[in-house]
Design a protein around this motif. Structure first.
Motif, short mmCIF file in Angstrom:
data_model
loop_
_atom_site.label_atom_id
_atom_site.label_comp_id
_atom_site.label_asym_id
_atom_site.label_seq_id
_atom_site.Cartn_x
_atom_site.Cartn_y
_atom_site.Cartn_z
N VAL A 42 0.73 -1.01 0.11
CA VAL A 42 0.21 -0.09 -0.07
C VAL A 42 0.98 1.15 0.01
N VAL A 43 1.93 1.32 0.82
CA VAL A 43 2.82 2.45 1.12
C VAL A 43 3.70 2.63 -0.18
N ALA A 44 4.58 1.76 -0.30
CA ALA A 44 5.60 1.63 -1.34
C ALA A 44 5.10 1.31 -2.50
N GLY A 45 4.00 0.70 -2.64
CA GLY A 45 3.54 0.04 -4.07
C GLY A 45 4.42 -1.10 -4.53
N VAL A 46 5.07 -1.92 -3.62
CA VAL A 46 5.89 -2.86 -4.02
C VAL A 46 5.52 -4.09 -3.21
N PRO A 47 4.63 -5.14 -3.91
CA PRO A 47 4.12 -6.22 -3.69
C PRO A 47 5.39 -7.34 -3.15
N VAL A 48 5.37 -7.89 -2.05
CA VAL A 48 6.41 -9.07 -1.65
C VAL A 48 5.75 -10.31 -2.02
N ASN A 49 6.58 -11.17 -2.53
CA ASN A 49 5.95 -12.34 -3.25
C ASN A 49 6.01 -13.57 -2.03
N TRP A 50 6.75 -13.37 -0.95
CA TRP A 50 6.89 -14.24 0.12
C TRP A 50 5.95 -14.36 1.17
N ALA A 51 5.26 -13.37 1.33
CA ALA A 51 4.54 -13.03 2.35
C ALA A 51 3.31 -14.15 2.70
N LEU A 52 2.74 -14.35 1.57
CA LEU A 52 1.50 -15.41 1.73
C LEU A 52 2.10 -16.73 2.16
N GLU A 53 2.95 -17.07 1.29
CA GLU A 53 3.69 -18.46 1.77
C GLU A 53 4.28 -18.62 3.24
#
Length: 170
Positions: A42-53
């Motif tokens: 939301v803030v940086a506009g950069v999704p992290v791909n490891w958070a869900l796993e």
């Protein structure tokens, strides 16, 4: 009950109390991971791909490591059709019989967990996602959780057996 069984019950209960209370704090780690992922997106506009796993792994560790503690505290859900009408010794007898099915199930689950963990370690098994984490760490934690649950089920069996005989383990 003989002294070695009493010692087994006390030591298993002590270990699972410590591990279960540790597992409670994994929810804070889970919340931090999810908060970081949300803020990053939301803030940086950069999704992290490891958070869900990572959140799935942490939640798995939480409920598998906390399962034995939950059993120890009698916090599991029970279906009460006739159980509530039984005497304390009758309940203990019923519990001593039914826990044998749980012990069998956990034994089979442990054998599968050991086999799966061995495979993951031997072949460097990875998850088929963009992050592609190694799976052996979570499988080790899962196997340890099932093993602790099996030990707690045995401890509960001995406590129920002693209660059914009218000589509870204090």
């Amino acid at each position: 009950m003989p002294g070695p069984i009493r010692a087994f019950v006390r030591s298993v209960d002590a270990v699972n109390r410590v591990v279960g209370r540790f597992a409670m704090y994994l929810l804070f780690v889970l919340a931090a991971v999810l908060l970081y992922a949300t803020a990053s997106r939301v803030v940086a506009g950069v999704p992290v791909n490891w958070a869900l796993e990572m959140s799935q792994f942490l939640l798995s560790a939480y409920y598998l490591l906390g399962g034995a503690y939950s059993m120890q505290q009698n916090a599991h859900v029970r279906m009460d059709l006739a159980y509530g009408r039984l005497s304390p010794r009758g309940r203990a007898t019923t519990d001593a019989i039914t826990i044998l099915f749980v012990i069998f199930y956990l034994g089979v689950l442990l054998a599968g967990g050991i086999s799966s963990t061995n495979y993951a370690i031997t072949y460097g098994q990875k998850n088929y996602t963009a992050w592609a984490p190694l799976l052996w760490p979570v499988k080790v934690v899962m196997t340890i959780g099932v093993f602790l649950m099996l030990l707690q089920a045995l401890s509960t069996f001995f406590k129920d057996l002693a209660e059914a005989r009218g000589k509870p383990i204090a």
